[in-house]
Design a protein around this motif. Structure first.
Motif, PDB file in Angstrom:
ATOM      1  N   GLY A   1       0.835  -1.194   0.000  1.00 27.77           N
ATOM      2  CA  GLY A   1       0.000   0.000   0.000  1.00 27.77           C
ATOM      3  C   GLY A   1       0.864   1.235   0.000  1.00 27.77           C
ATOM      4  O   GLY A   1       1.770   1.371   0.831  1.00 27.77           O
ATOM      5  N   GLY A   2       0.624   2.146  -0.955  1.00 27.74           N
ATOM      6  CA  GLY A   2       1.478   3.320  -1.092  1.00 27.74           C
ATOM      7  C   GLY A   2       1.487   4.228   0.116  1.00 27.74           C
ATOM      8  O   GLY A   2       2.543   4.683   0.570  1.00 27.74           O
ATOM      9  N   GLU A   3       0.305   4.505   0.676  1.00 30.98           N
ATOM     10  CA  GLU A   3       0.245   5.389   1.840  1.00 30.98           C
ATOM     11  C   GLU A   3       0.928   4.742   3.042  1.00 30.98           C
ATOM     12  O   GLU A   3       1.663   5.406   3.791  1.00 30.98           O
ATOM     13  CB  GLU A   3      -1.210   5.724   2.178  1.00 30.98           C
ATOM     14  N   THR A   4       0.709   3.457   3.222  1.00 32.35           N
ATOM     15  CA  THR A   4       1.362   2.751   4.326  1.00 32.35           C
ATOM     16  C   THR A   4       2.875   2.768   4.181  1.00 32.35           C
ATOM     17  O   THR A   4       3.609   3.051   5.136  1.00 32.35           O
ATOM     18  CB  THR A   4       0.864   1.292   4.387  1.00 32.35           C
ATOM     19  N   ALA A   5       3.363   2.478   2.962  1.00 29.57           N
ATOM     20  CA  ALA A   5       4.807   2.463   2.734  1.00 29.57           C
ATOM     21  C   ALA A   5       5.427   3.808   3.062  1.00 29.57           C
ATOM     22  O   ALA A   5       6.468   3.888   3.737  1.00 29.57           O
ATOM     23  CB  ALA A   5       5.100   2.064   1.291  1.00 29.57           C
ATOM     24  N   ARG A   6       4.809   4.881   2.593  1.00 30.83           N
ATOM     25  CA  ARG A   6       5.366   6.216   2.839  1.00 30.83           C
ATOM     26  C   ARG A   6       5.306   6.573   4.323  1.00 30.83           C
ATOM     27  O   ARG A   6       6.274   7.123   4.885  1.00 30.83           O
ATOM     28  CB  ARG A   6       4.602   7.255   2.010  1.00 30.83           C
TER      29      ARG A   6
END
Length: 395
Positions: free
Chosen positions: A324-329
């Motif tokens: 998940g992009g938001e989680t990764a960031r």
């Protein structure tokens, strides 16, 4: 040997930045992902910038993209990534990147055949179904209401074949190109006489086609070799995406016995960290996940990041897998990571890198909807006994 161009990638989230930069790295370009700051890449290198705009209002997202692109206008090739299921602020960010980048035409080709994403008649499909009729219609942050790119991007025209595209490039401001195969994407790139004078808009499929075109004969394939580790790594997987594909992958990993599935809530991060640490020490793997509750999505990445931070202070893991992009960031921000050096990709859409943290551990990340049921299991197995080589894809 001809000089390779400099390539700038501007993305709206971290997974998009990574999976667009990885194909260039596989073709011999050293590549970095920056979490915010934009630095002009030298010739033959790639700089991918995560603008982290997916969760912003459209006007704020466009303003941030404008600031980043203005610092990258000198790059030979400018790529604006978009989600292959048409989530995010496509119209606002493409317009901002095109204006700030000084290019005449945006060639929009978001197909990613390796993951079943195609563009037919200007409509974006997943496994043959228009994306607004798939699970992405219920995305908690950006529900997809329309799959027609010519409506999503006002003023866009549909290219009727690569020959028509060649005539439109430089005349139309926005051109949508159909593609259902990698060959179609190769033909799209080849149809543009001056690829350095357009804004390329797409997903990993287009990045792969550009890499093949810009560095012919240097593309070793879709994965990079790994070096075997002398000891087994402890792999921490973090699943923040609520997409059904990610939930299924997480459940599959748990069913295979690759560490416990540790639920995380904002109220009890220390308890989750202790549980995960025991699993990592005992069997070498653990998976953190949030509640399967769409209403709780805003707090999930922060809660997961808090647990990862606690585990990092104890050096409880050796490698991270982030979904998940938001989680990764959010997780990498919590660890004060500002850049990731790419080291290849495990499979299409799953880049591998090494963080710029004083403790230089490997990280793999992927979008929530990417992969099959065993993707997380394969990543855990790969990182448990292997790590990215220092320069595995060097020419």
């Amino acid at each position: 040997m001809r000089t390779l161009p400099s390539i700038a990638v501007v993305a709206d989230d971290l997974t998009s930045a990574g999976d667009a930069a990885a194909p260039f790295h596989l073709a011999g370009f050293p590549a970095w992902i920056s979490l915010g700051a934009a630095v002009m890449p030298p010739a033959g290198t790639v700089m991918a910038v995560d603008c982290d705009t997916r969760a912003l209002p459209a006007a704020d997202a466009a303003a941030r993209v404008t600031r980043v692109v203005r610092q990258l206008t000198g790059a030979d090739v400018l790529v604006k990534t978009v989600d292959s299921t048409a989530r995010g602020h496509l119209a606002a960010e493409i317009a901002a990147a095109l204006s700030a980048g000084g290019r005449a035409t945006a060639v929009i080709a978001p197909a990613f055949p390796a993951e079943g994403r195609s563009t037919v008649g200007g409509v974006q499909h997943l496994a043959g179904v228009p994306v607004h009729r798939t699970a992405f219609a219920q995305d908690p942050g950006h529900p997809v209401r329309d799959a027609d790119l010519t409506r999503i991007v006002p003023g866009a025209v549909l290219a009727d074949g690569s020959g028509h595209l060649a005539g439109l490039a430089g005349r139309a401001r926005y051109v949508v190109a159909d593609a259902v195969s990698d060959r179609d994407l190769d033909e799209i790139v080849a149809a543009v006489d001056r690829p350095r004078e357009v804004l390329w808009v797409g997903s990993p499929g287009l990045a792969e086609a550009l890499a093949r075109h810009l560095a012919p004969g240097r593309h070793p394939g879709r994965t990079c070799p790994m070096r075997r580790l002398s000891t087994r790594s402890r792999v921490l997987t973090v699943v923040g995406s609520l997409h059904p594909a990610s939930r299924g992958q997480a459940e599959r990993l748990g069913a295979l016995g690759a560490g416990a599935m540790v639920p995380v809530t904002a109220a009890h991060p220390a308890h989750a960290a202790q549980w995960a640490e025991r699993e990592l020490a005992g069997c070498g793997a653990a998976l953190l996940h949030g509640p399967a509750d769409w209403a709780a999505t805003g707090s999930v990445p922060a809660a997961l990041a808090a647990v990862v931070s606690l585990l990092a202070t104890r050096r409880a893991f050796d490698a991270l897998v982030l979904t998940g992009g938001e989680t990764a960031r959010t997780v990498l921000d919590a660890l004060a990571v500002r850049a990731v050096r790419l080291a290849g990709q495990a499979e299409p859409g799953v880049p591998l890198g090494v963080v710029d943290h004083p403790w230089r551990f490997p990280v793999a990340f992927k979008a929530g909807g990417f992969g099959d049921l065993d993707t997380l299991a394969r990543l855990t197995d790969l990182l448990t006994t292997s790590a990215p080589a220092e320069d595995p894809c060097a020419p």
